[in-house]
Design an enzyme around this catalytic site. Structure first.
Site, PDB file in Angstrom:
ATOM      1  N   GLU A  89      36.470  22.166  14.228  1.00 58.75           N
ATOM      2  CA  GLU A  89      37.212  20.928  14.481  1.00 58.75           C
ATOM      3  C   GLU A  89      36.616  20.282  15.730  1.00 58.75           C
ATOM      4  O   GLU A  89      36.914  20.678  16.854  1.00 58.75           O
ATOM      5  CB  GLU A  89      38.703  21.238  14.642  1.00 58.75           C
ATOM      6  N   HIS A 216      42.776  19.017  18.128  1.00 57.66           N
ATOM      7  CA  HIS A 216      42.416  19.640  16.858  1.00 57.66           C
ATOM      8  C   HIS A 216      41.975  18.584  15.857  1.00 57.66           C
ATOM      9  O   HIS A 216      41.947  17.393  16.158  1.00 57.66           O
ATOM     10  CB  HIS A 216      43.611  20.427  16.305  1.00 57.66           C
ATOM     11  N   GLU A 308      46.301  16.297  16.632  1.00 56.90           N
ATOM     12  CA  GLU A 308      45.437  16.361  15.445  1.00 56.90           C
ATOM     13  C   GLU A 308      44.807  14.985  15.292  1.00 56.90           C
ATOM     14  O   GLU A 308      45.509  13.995  15.088  1.00 56.90           O
ATOM     15  CB  GLU A 308      46.252  16.736  14.213  1.00 56.90           C
TER      16      GLU A 308
END
Length: 443
Positions: A89, A216, A308
């Site tokens: 990631e 992430h 994220e």
């Protein structure tokens, strides 16, 4: 504190096209060179240090920004960014390198908002917590068939499932009585964790961190504690259930600060999932045991959220810039001309005025060169918005659809910019670098 929250989570979105580094993938050696390059350009406000080594012996480097690097000043908050915990990631890794370049350049240019940040906050940036996993993922490239290739460390361990499980203790204490913060480590904790995890634990025990962002990929949402549900497993099945902390309102505030500053996260529909306001309680999404953000909160009272950042865990190099699809530029009040250009389209120019008050929306409508008469591209929205009711600086936000080709902006101030003020050094603290006096420049 509210000002710190705003600055901390806006920083990741403020440097698009401002820093000189281009978005590209940085292997380990490139990453190290970039960190030291920033340090060499801003030696008096930065420090490069290692918190330990990975399984394969790679350093876990951190770049610190402070007016007194290496020194904790009373009442000065310590904050941290951690990227690339999962080696595959990668967008967070590249954003943090860009952030480092941005802070250095803007401090040297006398940007007063960044000067105040550096003088009033100690910022620690760790671009990669899992350099071994990254090298495995990078060797496979962006078109890897295995979704999890490079995710774990060199021992095959998921580092975000490797911290001591303090949730079990706090849930027991909530039922039977006992503390719900600053929980002690188990006696045998070192035998349960990986070298990277142990290094991070020592790190967060060594600094009084108050805020943290863990970057992430694989979704677009701001995730806050708890990550582990109160009933994590029932008859062997993981249960998802909203499991708030005692500080749930503040955590939601933190998450929304980022999601609403982001170009589209707050809209909710991303990567096939829907999250109201672009935020989620971790355990409500899926229950996760031994995660880093819960550990930060329960062991040290550091408020960490997980950001994220992209649907694609390992974007192709040419997609890195588009995955961060907003252009933010710190501006002083004044009148500016803004020109937007994109391959295959005629350039369009608008004049915007930045100042206090409510946001004002201006739209740019570039027409395709080959079909000017009958085709209109989706609009580029130009939002003129104050950063704060208490600060003179303002920002211009250019938001454009994720699917568009690369867009470049040419920004020109219509009137001369004021010379940044110089801060008188404090003789009691030794040397202090002063912002350079600079002429107005085109961004």
């Amino acid at each position: 504190m509210s000002g710190l929250l705003s600055v901390f989570f806006h920083l990741l979105l403020l440097f698009k096209l401002v820093a000189p580094v281009t978005f590209r993938h940085h292997r380990y050696d490139d990453l190290v060179r970039t960190l030291y390059k920033v340090h060499n350009e801003c030696p008096y406000i930065t420090r490069v240090y290692s918190i330990g080594r990975s399984v394969k012996g790679r350093h876990l480097y951190v770049l610190e920004f402070s007016d007194y690097p290496g020194i904790h000043e009373p009442l000065e908050p310590e904050v941290k960014y951690v990227g690339n915990m999962h080696g595959n990631e990668v967008l967070g890794r590249e954003l943090l390198l860009q952030l480092a370049e941005f802070l250095c350049e803007e401090f040297r240019n006398g940007n007063q908002r960044i000067v105040r940040l550096v003088e009033g906050t100690r910022v620690h940036i760790m671009p990669s917590m899992n350099p071994d996993g990254y090298e495995v993922a990078a060797a496979q490239g962006a078109d890897i068939s295995g979704y999890l290739v490079g995710r774990n460390n060199a021992n095959g361990v998921d580092l975000n499932r490797n911290f001591p499980d303090l949730n079990t203790y706090v849930y027991y204490n909530e039922k039977h009585g006992g503390p719900n913060h600053h929980l002690p480590l188990p006696d045998n904790w070192k035998s349960q964790v990986e070298p990277e995890t142990e290094a991070v634990i020592h790190w967060i025990r060594s600094f009084n961190f108050v805020l943290s962002a863990n970057l992430h990929g694989g979704a677009v949402v701001a995730n806050y504690p708890y990550d582990k549900s109160l009933e994590h497993r029932v008859r062997g099945v993981r249960r998802t259930a909203n499991t708030p902390t005692p500080d749930d309102k503040l955590f939601q505030k933190l998450a929304k600060v980022y999601s609403y500053a982001h170009g589209w996260m707050h809209q909710g529909w991303n990567c096939g999932d829907y999250f109201p306001d672009g935020i989620t309680n971790g355990a409500s999404w899926y229950s996760l045991s031994k995660g880093m953000q819960d550990f930060n909160y329960l062991h040290t009272n550091c408020f960490e959220i997980t950001l994220e950042l992209s649907c694609d865990k390992f974007p192709r190099q040419e997609e890195l810039q588009r995955d961060h699809g907003d252009y933010f530029r710190l501006l002083l009040p004044g009148t500016y001309t803004v020109t937007a250009t994109a391959p295959g389209f005629d350039p369009e120019t608008v004049t915007v005025t930045v100042g206090p008050g409510e946001p004002k929306l201006r739209s740019i409508w570039p027409r395709e060169e080959k079909r000017k008469k009958d085709y209109l591209l989706e609009g580029f929205h130009v939002t003129v918005k104050p950063l704060s009711h208490h600060l003179p600086e303002s920002r211009v936000l250019f938001a454009f659809p994720h699917s568009l080709p690369e867009v470049n902006f040419h920004l020109k101030r219509s009137i001369p910019q004021a010379t940044p003020t110089r801060r008188v050094p404090n003789p009691g603290h030794g040397r202090r670098v002063l912002p350079k006096k600079v002429q107005p420049r085109v961004s």
